[in-house]
Design an enzyme around this catalytic site. Sequence first.
Site, mmCIF file in Angstrom:
data_model
loop_
_atom_site.group_PDB
_atom_site.id
_atom_site.type_symbol
_atom_site.label_atom_id
_atom_site.label_comp_id
_atom_site.label_asym_id
_atom_site.label_seq_id
_atom_site.Cartn_x
_atom_site.Cartn_y
_atom_site.Cartn_z
ATOM 1 N N ARG A 49 -7.041 -12.389 -38.401
ATOM 2 C CA ARG A 49 -8.708 -12.795 -38.151
ATOM 3 C C ARG A 49 -8.436 -14.316 -38.031
ATOM 4 O O ARG A 49 -7.672 -14.884 -38.306
ATOM 5 C CB ARG A 49 -9.342 -12.609 -39.522
ATOM 6 C CG ARG A 49 -9.304 -11.224 -40.167
ATOM 7 C CD ARG A 49 -10.173 -11.120 -41.683
ATOM 8 N NE ARG A 49 -10.199 -9.951 -42.194
ATOM 9 C CZ ARG A 49 -9.329 -9.222 -43.148
ATOM 10 N NH1 ARG A 49 -8.486 -10.125 -43.478
ATOM 11 N NH2 ARG A 49 -9.582 -8.179 -43.393
ATOM 12 N N LYS A 81 -9.789 -12.508 -46.552
ATOM 13 C CA LYS A 81 -11.257 -12.545 -47.211
ATOM 14 C C LYS A 81 -11.287 -12.358 -48.719
ATOM 15 O O LYS A 81 -10.455 -11.839 -49.380
ATOM 16 C CB LYS A 81 -11.941 -10.867 -46.676
ATOM 17 C CG LYS A 81 -12.476 -10.949 -45.275
ATOM 18 C CD LYS A 81 -13.146 -9.609 -44.805
ATOM 19 C CE LYS A 81 -13.639 -9.609 -43.533
ATOM 20 N NZ LYS A 81 -14.359 -8.490 -43.277
ATOM 21 N N HIS A 91 -11.297 -11.723 -32.334
ATOM 22 C CA HIS A 91 -11.238 -10.532 -33.061
ATOM 23 C C HIS A 91 -10.464 -9.323 -32.415
ATOM 24 O O HIS A 91 -9.645 -8.306 -32.841
ATOM 25 C CB HIS A 91 -12.204 -10.128 -33.651
ATOM 26 C CG HIS A 91 -12.146 -9.357 -35.292
ATOM 27 N ND1 HIS A 91 -11.722 -9.877 -36.240
ATOM 28 C CD2 HIS A 91 -12.182 -7.988 -35.681
ATOM 29 C CE1 HIS A 91 -11.567 -9.326 -37.234
ATOM 30 N NE2 HIS A 91 -11.953 -8.001 -36.815
ATOM 31 N N ARG A 102 -6.519 -8.911 -32.760
ATOM 32 C CA ARG A 102 -6.615 -8.202 -33.917
ATOM 33 C C ARG A 102 -6.520 -6.545 -33.781
ATOM 34 O O ARG A 102 -5.584 -5.867 -34.047
ATOM 35 C CB ARG A 102 -7.395 -8.603 -35.181
ATOM 36 C CG ARG A 102 -7.141 -7.797 -36.369
ATOM 37 C CD ARG A 102 -8.168 -8.561 -37.531
ATOM 38 N NE ARG A 102 -8.380 -7.960 -38.758
ATOM 39 C CZ ARG A 102 -7.586 -7.888 -39.672
ATOM 40 N NH1 ARG A 102 -6.647 -8.817 -39.713
ATOM 41 N NH2 ARG A 102 -7.887 -7.238 -41.014
ATOM 42 N N HIS A 138 -6.440 -4.748 -44.634
ATOM 43 C CA HIS A 138 -7.425 -3.721 -45.193
ATOM 44 C C HIS A 138 -7.395 -3.247 -46.789
ATOM 45 O O HIS A 138 -6.386 -2.691 -46.821
ATOM 46 C CB HIS A 138 -7.670 -2.669 -44.218
ATOM 47 C CG HIS A 138 -8.057 -3.039 -42.952
ATOM 48 N ND1 HIS A 138 -7.892 -2.236 -41.848
ATOM 49 C CD2 HIS A 138 -8.927 -4.000 -42.469
ATOM 50 C CE1 HIS A 138 -8.543 -2.916 -40.652
ATOM 51 N NE2 HIS A 138 -8.878 -4.082 -41.086
ATOM 52 N N TYR A 179 -8.531 3.079 -35.912
ATOM 53 C CA TYR A 179 -7.844 2.944 -34.680
ATOM 54 C C TYR A 179 -7.107 4.238 -34.313
ATOM 55 O O TYR A 179 -6.540 4.281 -33.030
ATOM 56 C CB TYR A 179 -6.527 1.894 -35.129
ATOM 57 C CG TYR A 179 -7.196 0.449 -35.389
ATOM 58 C CD1 TYR A 179 -7.695 -0.316 -34.174
ATOM 59 C CD2 TYR A 179 -7.291 -0.005 -36.518
ATOM 60 C CE1 TYR A 179 -8.180 -1.495 -34.529
ATOM 61 C CE2 TYR A 179 -7.814 -1.222 -36.836
ATOM 62 C CZ TYR A 179 -8.446 -1.953 -35.660
ATOM 63 O OH TYR A 179 -8.825 -3.172 -36.143
#
Length: 281
Positions: free
Chosen positions: A129, A153, A225, A228, A251, A260
């Site tokens: 990120r 995050k 992004h 990514r 994630h 994806y």
Amino acid sequence: MSSNTVKAYTRDLEKLHVWLAGMGYRELPTTISDARIKEFNHQLAGTVQPATQARTISSLKNFFTYLALEDYRKDNPMELIEAPRLGRKLPDTLSVEEIDKLIAAIDRSTAHGERNRVILETLYACGLRVSELVALKISDLYFEEGVILVTGKGDKQRYVPIGDSTIKLIEFYINEIRVHAPSKTDHTDTLFLNRRGRGLTRAMIFTIIQDLKAAAGIKKKISPHTFRHSFATHLLENGADLRSIQMMLGHESITTTEIYVHVDRTYLKNVLEEFHPRASY
């Protein structure tokens, strides 16, 4: 929560505060009624995108749930407010050729050009990120082990593998470029520096990519992004399993990574042909 999440939630609460003041209403968080919240939500739906409305509703629901749990009020005025249904948008990706074009468009005759090349290579090679990239520290680089320590995050940390070619580029940048750029006292460990010896901002990375996009003649909408998304898509196309991609991306849920699969339709076709007994005769 990460500082960016806190800022986003604060902005959502301020939307309600500003709207109340603009309408001349004097309700407090402890006294605002269901009807007033419905009025605000109706106005919100007519002025912002559904995704923004959904996040604002989520922020307010959490806020009023907190007030109820702490006995500041007896009810939650957001209880019957429903967020708009959002379809899952497939992420935009770049092909390997497009990434090569972007990197080829960099003016490497300058120190900042060399830095920008390493930035793009690192974004793509590690699937970071943009907030993770600008927060990278030299002390986070464990090149002997072939990994970097990434703070994601909510300040959650993970080790991400890094390839030899990217390691060489970063080492060149540190030893030949960054060493000649004096850093401010509080940025001596920051990996990527701006002209003033401070860490780069997310907005600056976005600007760098937009300038390169124009120079490379790429028409599609891209952002930091996008690298990514491209990282994950290209791994999947070349046979990587979803669990490994999930761990590298950081994630929490595999369902986030599963998007994806839908980007790469050939992956689904190959799975069918390999595993279904009647896929071929």
